[in-house]
Design an enzyme around this catalytic site. Structure first.
Site, PDB file in Angstrom:
ATOM      1  N   LEU A 109       0.815  -1.214   0.000  1.00  0.00           N
ATOM      2  CA  LEU A 109       0.000   0.000   0.000  1.00  0.00           C
ATOM      3  C   LEU A 109       0.853   1.270   0.000  1.00  0.00           C
ATOM      4  O   LEU A 109       0.454   2.281  -0.582  1.00  0.00           O
ATOM      5  CB  LEU A 109      -0.975   0.004   1.169  1.00  0.00           C
ATOM      6  CG  LEU A 109      -2.026  -1.113   1.132  1.00  0.00           C
ATOM      7  CD1 LEU A 109      -2.952  -0.997   2.335  1.00  0.00           C
ATOM      8  CD2 LEU A 109      -2.813  -1.083  -0.161  1.00  0.00           C
ATOM      9  N   TYR A 144      12.140   5.129  -0.821  1.00  0.00           N
ATOM     10  CA  TYR A 144      12.107   6.255  -1.758  1.00  0.00           C
ATOM     11  C   TYR A 144      13.189   6.129  -2.830  1.00  0.00           C
ATOM     12  O   TYR A 144      12.951   6.461  -3.994  1.00  0.00           O
ATOM     13  CB  TYR A 144      12.235   7.587  -1.008  1.00  0.00           C
ATOM     14  CG  TYR A 144      11.065   7.854  -0.089  1.00  0.00           C
ATOM     15  CD1 TYR A 144       9.761   7.827  -0.560  1.00  0.00           C
ATOM     16  CD2 TYR A 144      11.267   8.122   1.257  1.00  0.00           C
ATOM     17  CE1 TYR A 144       8.685   8.063   0.274  1.00  0.00           C
ATOM     18  CE2 TYR A 144      10.191   8.367   2.107  1.00  0.00           C
ATOM     19  CZ  TYR A 144       8.907   8.326   1.603  1.00  0.00           C
ATOM     20  OH  TYR A 144       7.845   8.560   2.437  1.00  0.00           O
TER      21      TYR A 144
END
Length: 173
Positions: A109, A144
């Site tokens: 998610l 990231y």
């Protein structure tokens, strides 16, 4: 069982659940690594009802819940223009918050929220997406980096009275 994913734009009527999810996810993520009083001060300052209402009412800020099988699993906060937490060069979108509740971590998610961020940035014609991430949050930094974000600077982040360092990470679109 098939997982159904839905993004829902938040508004002021969602402030109570947004506040609860914010406090829960922030505490789960950072509570064990910070002084309890500093954490409590930060939660009051950043996730107080009135503060969240102000943020929800800003036209340059966008909140989205992510639902998994109709349950709120986390949320995203994006800022453009004057709502960004610090001035940036060019046409940029800030990813200020991306939080997944602990029961849903590891289910993909977070990736879906980041993909939603990049989709919105492209729809709005942005040149870059940027974020601040605590230098000690190695898991998030690696996450990231997998999406092409690179460290381009740093700034101070205050947890109560405790000054910490956030990396500024950017991705050119």
């Amino acid at each position: 069982m098939t997982q159904t994913i839905e993004f829902v734009r938040c508004d002021v009527k969602d402030v109570e659940i947004l506040q609860a999810v914010s406090v829960e996810t922030f505490t789960d993520t950072f509570g064990s690594e910070n002084d309890p009083q500093h954490l409590e001060d930060y939660l009051k300052q950043s996730y107080g009802r009135e503060k969240l209402i102000q943020e929800l009412e800003r036209p340059d800020s966008f909140f989205f819940f992510i639902k998994s099988n109709e349950e709120i699993a986390g949320y995203l906060k994006l800022n453009v223009g004057a709502a960004q937490t610090e001035p940036m060069e060019g046409n940029t979108l800030e990813l200020e918050r991306i939080y997944i509740r602990s029961a849903y971590q590891g289910t993909g998610l977070g990736k879906r929220l980041l993909e939603k961020t990049l989709e919105i940035a492209q729809e709005q014609g942005m040149d870059q997406v940027w974020l601040g991430v605590w230098e000690e949050n190695h898991h998030a930094i690696r996450f990231y980096q997998r999406f092409g974000f690179v460290q381009t600077g740093s700034h101070s982040f205050f947890m109560g009275e405790d000054e910490q360092v956030d990396w500024i990470m950017t991705k050119t679109l």
